[in-house]
Design a protein around this motif. Structure first.
Motif, PDB file in Angstrom:
ATOM      1  N   UNK A  89       8.812  -0.139   8.759  1.00  0.00           N
ATOM      2  CA  UNK A  89       7.649   0.607   8.278  1.00  0.00           C
ATOM      3  C   UNK A  89       7.257   1.736   9.214  1.00  0.00           C
ATOM      4  N   UNK A  90       7.016   2.884   8.617  1.00  0.00           N
ATOM      5  CA  UNK A  90       6.473   4.023   9.347  1.00  0.00           C
ATOM      6  C   UNK A  90       5.015   3.695   9.675  1.00  0.00           C
ATOM      7  N   UNK A  91       4.599   3.933  10.890  1.00  0.00           N
ATOM      8  CA  UNK A  91       3.213   3.650  11.260  1.00  0.00           C
ATOM      9  C   UNK A  91       2.925   2.174  11.425  1.00  0.00           C
ATOM     10  N   UNK A  92       3.945   1.381  11.619  1.00  0.00           N
ATOM     11  CA  UNK A  92       3.748  -0.066  11.761  1.00  0.00           C
ATOM     12  C   UNK A  92       2.761  -0.367  12.878  1.00  0.00           C
ATOM     13  N   UNK A  93       1.831  -1.257  12.581  1.00  0.00           N
ATOM     14  CA  UNK A  93       0.834  -1.725  13.546  1.00  0.00           C
ATOM     15  C   UNK A  93       0.008  -0.603  14.163  1.00  0.00           C
ATOM     16  N   UNK A  94      -0.064   0.533  13.489  1.00  0.00           N
ATOM     17  CA  UNK A  94      -0.913   1.639  13.939  1.00  0.00           C
ATOM     18  C   UNK A  94      -2.221   1.534  13.166  1.00  0.00           C
ATOM     19  N   UNK A  95      -3.283   1.166  13.839  1.00  0.00           N
ATOM     20  CA  UNK A  95      -4.560   0.956  13.171  1.00  0.00           C
ATOM     21  C   UNK A  95      -5.564   2.042  13.531  1.00  0.00           C
ATOM     22  N   UNK A  96      -5.066   3.266  13.682  1.00  0.00           N
ATOM     23  CA  UNK A  96      -5.943   4.393  13.987  1.00  0.00           C
ATOM     24  C   UNK A  96      -6.764   4.737  12.745  1.00  0.00           C
ATOM     25  N   UNK A  97      -7.514   5.796  12.817  1.00  0.00           N
ATOM     26  CA  UNK A  97      -8.450   6.158  11.750  1.00  0.00           C
ATOM     27  C   UNK A  97      -7.799   6.699  10.488  1.00  0.00           C
ATOM     28  N   UNK A  98      -6.534   7.059  10.535  1.00  0.00           N
ATOM     29  CA  UNK A  98      -5.874   7.580   9.337  1.00  0.00           C
ATOM     30  C   UNK A  98      -5.898   6.508   8.258  1.00  0.00           C
ATOM     31  N   UNK A  99      -6.365   6.826   7.039  1.00  0.00           N
ATOM     32  CA  UNK A  99      -6.632   5.790   6.034  1.00  0.00           C
ATOM     33  C   UNK A  99      -5.515   4.779   5.791  1.00  0.00           C
ATOM     34  N   UNK A 100      -4.353   5.207   5.353  1.00  0.00           N
ATOM     35  CA  UNK A 100      -3.311   4.217   5.076  1.00  0.00           C
ATOM     36  C   UNK A 100      -2.294   4.178   6.199  1.00  0.00           C
ATOM     37  N   UNK A 101      -2.051   5.291   6.829  1.00  0.00           N
ATOM     38  CA  UNK A 101      -1.286   5.384   8.068  1.00  0.00           C
ATOM     39  C   UNK A 101      -0.004   4.562   8.103  1.00  0.00           C
ATOM     40  N   UNK A 102       0.740   4.618   7.024  1.00  0.00           N
ATOM     41  CA  UNK A 102       1.961   3.836   6.991  1.00  0.00           C
ATOM     42  C   UNK A 102       1.674   2.433   6.484  1.00  0.00           C
ATOM     43  N   UNK A 103       2.505   1.510   6.871  1.00  0.00           N
ATOM     44  CA  UNK A 103       2.339   0.124   6.451  1.00  0.00           C
ATOM     45  C   UNK A 103       2.542  -0.021   4.931  1.00  0.00           C
ATOM     46  N   UNK A 104       1.931  -1.060   4.327  1.00  0.00           N
ATOM     47  CA  UNK A 104       2.024  -1.273   2.874  1.00  0.00           C
ATOM     48  C   UNK A 104       0.633  -1.606   2.344  1.00  0.00           C
ATOM     49  N   UNK A 105      -0.184  -0.595   2.053  1.00  0.00           N
ATOM     50  CA  UNK A 105      -1.511  -0.878   1.501  1.00  0.00           C
ATOM     51  C   UNK A 105      -1.451  -1.419   0.073  1.00  0.00           C
ATOM     52  N   UNK A 106      -2.478  -2.213  -0.271  1.00  0.00           N
ATOM     53  CA  UNK A 106      -2.612  -2.824  -1.592  1.00  0.00           C
ATOM     54  C   UNK A 106      -3.477  -1.922  -2.466  1.00  0.00           C
ATOM     55  N   UNK A 107      -2.970  -1.557  -3.647  1.00  0.00           N
ATOM     56  CA  UNK A 107      -3.681  -0.686  -4.575  1.00  0.00           C
ATOM     57  C   UNK A 107      -4.225  -1.527  -5.732  1.00  0.00           C
ATOM     58  N   UNK A 108      -5.549  -1.653  -5.795  1.00  0.00           N
ATOM     59  CA  UNK A 108      -6.213  -2.446  -6.835  1.00  0.00           C
ATOM     60  C   UNK A 108      -7.684  -2.092  -6.810  1.00  0.00           C
ATOM     61  N   UNK A 109      -8.332  -1.969  -7.890  1.00  0.00           N
ATOM     62  CA  UNK A 109      -7.960  -2.156  -9.287  1.00  0.00           C
ATOM     63  C   UNK A 109      -7.426  -0.891  -9.956  1.00  0.00           C
ATOM     64  N   UNK A 163     -15.253 -10.342 -20.826  1.00  0.00           N
ATOM     65  CA  UNK A 163     -14.520  -9.371 -21.652  1.00  0.00           C
ATOM     66  C   UNK A 163     -13.213  -9.003 -20.956  1.00  0.00           C
ATOM     67  N   UNK A 164     -12.263  -8.422 -21.694  1.00  0.00           N
ATOM     68  CA  UNK A 164     -10.987  -8.034 -21.077  1.00  0.00           C
ATOM     69  C   UNK A 164     -11.204  -7.121 -19.862  1.00  0.00           C
ATOM     70  N   UNK A 165     -10.393  -7.318 -18.835  1.00  0.00           N
ATOM     71  CA  UNK A 165     -10.535  -6.616 -17.564  1.00  0.00           C
ATOM     72  C   UNK A 165      -9.330  -5.702 -17.327  1.00  0.00           C
ATOM     73  N   UNK A 166      -9.479  -4.416 -17.587  1.00  0.00           N
ATOM     74  CA  UNK A 166      -8.357  -3.506 -17.318  1.00  0.00           C
ATOM     75  C   UNK A 166      -8.211  -3.270 -15.813  1.00  0.00           C
ATOM     76  N   UNK A 167      -6.978  -3.207 -15.345  1.00  0.00           N
ATOM     77  CA  UNK A 167      -6.730  -2.876 -13.941  1.00  0.00           C
ATOM     78  C   UNK A 167      -5.294  -2.435 -13.794  1.00  0.00           C
ATOM     79  N   UNK A 168      -5.004  -1.818 -12.673  1.00  0.00           N
ATOM     80  CA  UNK A 168      -3.627  -1.560 -12.283  1.00  0.00           C
ATOM     81  C   UNK A 168      -3.463  -2.076 -10.863  1.00  0.00           C
ATOM     82  N   UNK A 169      -2.252  -2.388 -10.511  1.00  0.00           N
ATOM     83  CA  UNK A 169      -1.931  -2.923  -9.188  1.00  0.00           C
ATOM     84  C   UNK A 169      -0.675  -2.241  -8.698  1.00  0.00           C
TER      85      UNK A 169
END
Length: 169
Positions: free
Chosen positions: A26-46, A137-143
């Protein structure tokens, strides 16, 4: 593989052995600086991708109401609850959850429970996502997942000419 439940349940490192040497994928592995996603594998939901309503970014219209939500949803920015982890029969695994609350309902008007299971078995990483609709009610989302892989993997002896774009399902 390593996962940070408190940082959006992102997978923040994947190391494999190539010719006996550890190689970070992974690019940016274990880099927890202020850049929002900064590499790694962020989870996209909903929501995955960009949202627009009435000409404004980070807004969407649903059932006649306009809601504000950041690109790629809020799961990547929320602390997930650690549920359990283990190592059985050569498989290491971790489960974490994200549950709706007053803050998520401001952006997404549904009650839900989202669960991620990360499992490492040999050189394979599996990530399984489940969403439980707790609304009436039905819950639309994407992941989605937004991996940032290193390329080329210089430590593995690769070169830019050997980098190939591919999609894996």
């Amino acid at each position: 593989a390593s996962v940070a439940p408190s940082l959006g349940a992102c997978c923040c490192s994947i190391v494999v052995r190539v010719k006996g040497q550890p190689v970070e994928l992974l690019h940016g592995a274990n880099d927890f600086s202020d850049m929002p996603m900064n590499g790694r594998i962020p989870v996209l939901f909903p929501a995955c991708g960009r949202l627009f309503a009435d000409g404004a970014a980070n807004r969407y219209r649903h059932r006649g109401v306009v809601y504000a939500m950041d690109r790629h949803g809020f799961a990547k920015d929320r602390a997930w609850r650690f549920v359990a982890a283990g190592d059985e029969e050569g498989k290491a695994w971790l489960i974490c959850e994200l549950e709706s609350d007053a803050r998520t309902r401001e952006a997404y008007p549904y009650d839900f429970l989202a669960r991620l299971r990360f499992e490492v078995h040999g050189a394979r990483l599996s990530i399984v996502f489940e969403a439980q609709n707790r609304s009436s009610r039905p819950m639309p989302f994407s992941f989605g997942l937004h991996p940032y892989f290193r390329a080329p993997l210089a430590a593995a002896g690769s070169s830019p000419e050997k980098v190939v774009k591919t999609t894996i399902f």
